[in-house]
Design a protein around this motif. Structure first.
Motif, PDB file in Angstrom:
ATOM      1  N   ASP A  32      29.487  81.970  69.944  1.00 49.58           N
ATOM      2  CA  ASP A  32      29.653  83.422  70.005  1.00 49.58           C
ATOM      3  C   ASP A  32      31.100  83.821  69.743  1.00 49.58           C
ATOM      4  O   ASP A  32      31.378  84.809  69.040  1.00 49.58           O
ATOM      5  N   ASP A  33      32.031  83.056  70.307  1.00 45.30           N
ATOM      6  CA  ASP A  33      33.449  83.351  70.109  1.00 45.30           C
ATOM      7  C   ASP A  33      33.839  83.175  68.646  1.00 45.30           C
ATOM      8  O   ASP A  33      34.576  83.988  68.073  1.00 45.30           O
ATOM      9  N   ILE A  34      33.313  82.103  68.041  1.00 41.87           N
ATOM     10  CA  ILE A  34      33.593  81.870  66.619  1.00 41.87           C
ATOM     11  C   ILE A  34      33.018  82.996  65.770  1.00 41.87           C
ATOM     12  O   ILE A  34      33.654  83.489  64.824  1.00 41.87           O
ATOM     13  N   TRP A  35      31.811  83.453  66.108  1.00 42.96           N
ATOM     14  CA  TRP A  35      31.170  84.532  65.339  1.00 42.96           C
ATOM     15  C   TRP A  35      31.990  85.819  65.436  1.00 42.96           C
ATOM     16  O   TRP A  35      32.211  86.505  64.427  1.00 42.96           O
ATOM     17  N   GLU A  36      32.478  86.144  66.659  1.00 41.07           N
ATOM     18  CA  GLU A  36      33.275  87.352  66.835  1.00 41.07           C
ATOM     19  C   GLU A  36      34.567  87.288  66.014  1.00 41.07           C
ATOM     20  O   GLU A  36      34.956  88.254  65.361  1.00 41.07           O
ATOM     21  N   GLN A  37      35.214  86.124  66.074  1.00 37.25           N
ATOM     22  CA  GLN A  37      36.458  85.988  65.330  1.00 37.25           C
ATOM     23  C   GLN A  37      36.208  86.016  63.819  1.00 37.25           C
ATOM     24  O   GLN A  37      37.014  86.539  63.060  1.00 37.25           O
ATOM     25  N   ARG A  38      35.079  85.435  63.403  1.00 37.12           N
ATOM     26  CA  ARG A  38      34.763  85.462  61.975  1.00 37.12           C
ATOM     27  C   ARG A  38      34.504  86.894  61.493  1.00 37.12           C
ATOM     28  O   ARG A  38      34.950  87.289  60.412  1.00 37.12           O
ATOM     29  N   GLU A  39      33.792  87.695  62.313  1.00 39.18           N
ATOM     30  CA  GLU A  39      33.543  89.089  61.946  1.00 39.18           C
ATOM     31  C   GLU A  39      34.850  89.874  61.888  1.00 39.18           C
ATOM     32  O   GLU A  39      35.049  90.706  60.985  1.00 39.18           O
ATOM     33  N   LEU A  40      35.753  89.625  62.824  1.00 35.79           N
ATOM     34  CA  LEU A  40      37.051  90.288  62.805  1.00 35.79           C
ATOM     35  C   LEU A  40      37.855  89.860  61.584  1.00 35.79           C
ATOM     36  O   LEU A  40      38.519  90.676  60.939  1.00 35.79           O
ATOM     37  N   PHE A  41      37.779  88.577  61.262  1.00 36.28           N
ATOM     38  CA  PHE A  41      38.461  88.042  60.083  1.00 36.28           C
ATOM     39  C   PHE A  41      37.949  88.721  58.808  1.00 36.28           C
ATOM     40  O   PHE A  41      38.734  89.155  57.956  1.00 36.28           O
ATOM     41  N   ILE A  42      36.624  88.851  58.691  1.00 34.22           N
ATOM     42  CA  ILE A  42      36.025  89.476  57.505  1.00 34.22           C
ATOM     43  C   ILE A  42      36.430  90.947  57.414  1.00 34.22           C
ATOM     44  O   ILE A  42      36.738  91.466  56.335  1.00 34.22           O
ATOM     45  N   SER A  43      36.439  91.634  58.566  1.00 42.10           N
ATOM     46  CA  SER A  43      36.812  93.045  58.593  1.00 42.10           C
ATOM     47  C   SER A  43      38.267  93.243  58.158  1.00 42.10           C
ATOM     48  O   SER A  43      38.575  94.132  57.351  1.00 42.10           O
ATOM     49  N   LYS A  44      39.163  92.407  58.679  1.00 41.73           N
ATOM     50  CA  LYS A  44      40.575  92.521  58.314  1.00 41.73           C
ATOM     51  C   LYS A  44      40.802  92.183  56.844  1.00 41.73           C
ATOM     52  O   LYS A  44      41.627  92.801  56.160  1.00 41.73           O
ATOM     53  N   LEU A  45      40.070  91.187  56.348  1.00 41.70           N
ATOM     54  CA  LEU A  45      40.207  90.806  54.942  1.00 41.70           C
ATOM     55  C   LEU A  45      39.753  91.943  54.037  1.00 41.70           C
ATOM     56  O   LEU A  45      40.400  92.249  53.026  1.00 41.70           O
ATOM     57  N   ALA A  46      38.636  92.585  54.408  1.00 40.51           N
ATOM     58  CA  ALA A  46      38.147  93.714  53.611  1.00 40.51           C
ATOM     59  C   ALA A  46      39.152  94.874  53.638  1.00 40.51           C
ATOM     60  O   ALA A  46      39.390  95.535  52.621  1.00 40.51           O
ATOM     61  N   ALA A  47      39.753  95.115  54.819  1.00 41.65           N
ATOM     62  CA  ALA A  47      40.749  96.181  54.933  1.00 41.65           C
ATOM     63  C   ALA A  47      41.968  95.882  54.064  1.00 41.65           C
ATOM     64  O   ALA A  47      42.514  96.778  53.403  1.00 41.65           O
ATOM     65  N   ALA A  48      42.397  94.620  54.057  1.00 42.80           N
ATOM     66  CA  ALA A  48      43.545  94.240  53.229  1.00 42.80           C
ATOM     67  C   ALA A  48      43.232  94.424  51.746  1.00 42.80           C
ATOM     68  O   ALA A  48      44.073  94.912  50.983  1.00 42.80           O
ATOM     69  N   ASN A  49      42.019  94.065  51.345  1.00 46.45           N
ATOM     70  CA  ASN A  49      41.624  94.239  49.937  1.00 46.45           C
ATOM     71  C   ASN A  49      41.582  95.715  49.552  1.00 46.45           C
ATOM     72  O   ASN A  49      42.009  96.097  48.460  1.00 46.45           O
ATOM     73  N   ARG A  50      41.062  96.558  50.469  1.00 45.27           N
ATOM     74  CA  ARG A  50      41.033  98.002  50.186  1.00 45.27           C
ATOM     75  C   ARG A  50      42.450  98.562  50.061  1.00 45.27           C
ATOM     76  O   ARG A  50      42.735  99.373  49.177  1.00 45.27           O
ATOM     77  N   ASP A  51      43.325  98.125  50.958  1.00 40.82           N
ATOM     78  CA  ASP A  51      44.700  98.617  50.922  1.00 40.82           C
ATOM     79  C   ASP A  51      45.414  98.165  49.653  1.00 40.82           C
ATOM     80  O   ASP A  51      46.229  98.905  49.085  1.00 40.82           O
ATOM     81  N   GLU A  52      45.122  96.957  49.188  1.00 38.29           N
ATOM     82  CA  GLU A  52      45.749  96.484  47.957  1.00 38.29           C
ATOM     83  C   GLU A  52      45.263  97.283  46.752  1.00 38.29           C
ATOM     84  O   GLU A  52      46.036  97.575  45.831  1.00 38.29           O
ATOM     85  N   THR A  53      43.979  97.653  46.751  1.00 37.99           N
ATOM     86  CA  THR A  53      43.464  98.504  45.677  1.00 37.99           C
ATOM     87  C   THR A  53      44.144  99.871  45.705  1.00 37.99           C
ATOM     88  O   THR A  53      44.545 100.408  44.669  1.00 37.99           O
ATOM     89  N   GLU A  54      44.283 100.438  46.910  1.00 37.26           N
ATOM     90  CA  GLU A  54      44.957 101.724  47.050  1.00 37.26           C
ATOM     91  C   GLU A  54      46.420 101.632  46.623  1.00 37.26           C
ATOM     92  O   GLU A  54      46.959 102.542  45.978  1.00 37.26           O
ATOM     93  N   LEU A  55      47.066 100.509  46.968  1.00 37.59           N
ATOM     94  CA  LEU A  55      48.467 100.310  46.589  1.00 37.59           C
ATOM     95  C   LEU A  55      48.615 100.300  45.073  1.00 37.59           C
ATOM     96  O   LEU A  55      49.519 100.936  44.514  1.00 37.59           O
ATOM     97  N   LYS A  56      47.724  99.593  44.401  1.00 34.79           N
ATOM     98  CA  LYS A  56      47.782  99.520  42.934  1.00 34.79           C
ATOM     99  C   LYS A  56      47.608 100.902  42.326  1.00 34.79           C
ATOM    100  O   LYS A  56      48.333 101.284  41.393  1.00 34.79           O
ATOM    101  N   GLU A  57      46.664 101.691  42.851  1.00 36.64           N
ATOM    102  CA  GLU A  57      46.427 103.034  42.321  1.00 36.64           C
ATOM    103  C   GLU A  57      47.629 103.936  42.570  1.00 36.64           C
ATOM    104  O   GLU A  57      48.027 104.716  41.695  1.00 36.64           O
ATOM    105  N   ARG A  58      48.222 103.829  43.765  1.00 36.92           N
ATOM    106  CA  ARG A  58      49.398 104.651  44.081  1.00 36.92           C
ATOM    107  C   ARG A  58      50.568 104.309  43.162  1.00 36.92           C
ATOM    108  O   ARG A  58      51.278 105.200  42.677  1.00 36.92           O
TER     109      ARG A  58
END
Length: 233
Positions: A76-102
């Protein structure tokens, strides 16, 4: 802040900007992406270690062992951390796309401003009094661009009562027969004004000789970004 690198008489003087609200936002976004990437990498390493963690740990010599975790709790702990990891990775990818557009948008705006500022400098040297009326109909309002053989103005059509774009085309100094060149260009303009009708093609409204060895063409004025600025964005 606008900076000019080079002398005022240097035609190749580079113009750059420093600071500004948009650039501050870009720098803040870069910093946020960096923090997100650090967190993602830290989470990745943590997940690797936890996958190999045994369900129970023996007590160290003379030290009481913490409460043992079952395999289900570890999963369960691994699953929670993996979900947090995926969420942060997606946020970083979105921010990088926004950075490129800006960055692309800011670069386009700065390039457009450089062209406009240079056109205004040329306009200031010419003097507003030189903006005469062409063909007893088109009052020149502002110089928008100038190259070796073409000068472009925003103008007002006093007959149709609308804003237009006037391009004054000068003959090539190396051209041996300027009269023949003017006839050829006038013939092409005649065909263009009569035969080309398309919603994505700016219509040619008028054309006429100008100052003996030049030809002026009048085009519909289209507001908004230039094609170059649009492609940058």
């Amino acid at each position: 802040r606008r900076c000019i690198l080079g002398g005022g008489s240097d035609r190749d003087a580079a113009e750059q900007w420093e600071g500004g609200e948009d650039e501050a936002k870009i720098e803040a976004l870069k910093e946020r992406i960096s923090e997100q990437r650090k967190f993602v990498e830290s989470s990745r390493q943590s997940l690797k270690c936890k996958r190999h963690l045994p369900p129970t740990e023996g007590a160290a010599a003379g030290v009481a062992a913490p409460a043992a975790l079952s395999q289900e709790e570890i999963d369960d702990d691994i699953w929670e951390q993996r979900e947090l990891f995926i969420s942060k990775l997606a946020a970083a990818n979105r921010d990088e796309t926004e950075l490129k557009e800006r960055e692309q948008r800011l670069r386009a705006e700065r390039e457009e401003h450089v062209k406009l500022s240079r056109a205004i400098e040329v306009e200031d040297r010419l003097g507003f009094g030189d903006f005469s009326m062409l063909n007893s109909r088109y009052q020149l309002l502002r110089l928008t661009s100038r190259s070796l053989q073409t000068t472009i103005y925003r103008a007002f059509d006093l007959v149709a009562l609308r804003t237009v774009v006037v391009r004054v085309h000068s003959t090539d100094p190396k051209c041996a027969d300027r009269s023949a060149w003017l006839r050829d260009v006038a013939r092409d303009c005649e065909q263009l004004s009569r035969g080309v009708r398309h919603p994505n093609v700016v219509p040619l409204l008028d054309f006429f000789p100008h100052d003996g060895d030049s030809l002026a063409t009048v085009w519909e004025h289209v507001g908004g970004d230039t094609l170059e600025a649009y492609l940058w964005r």
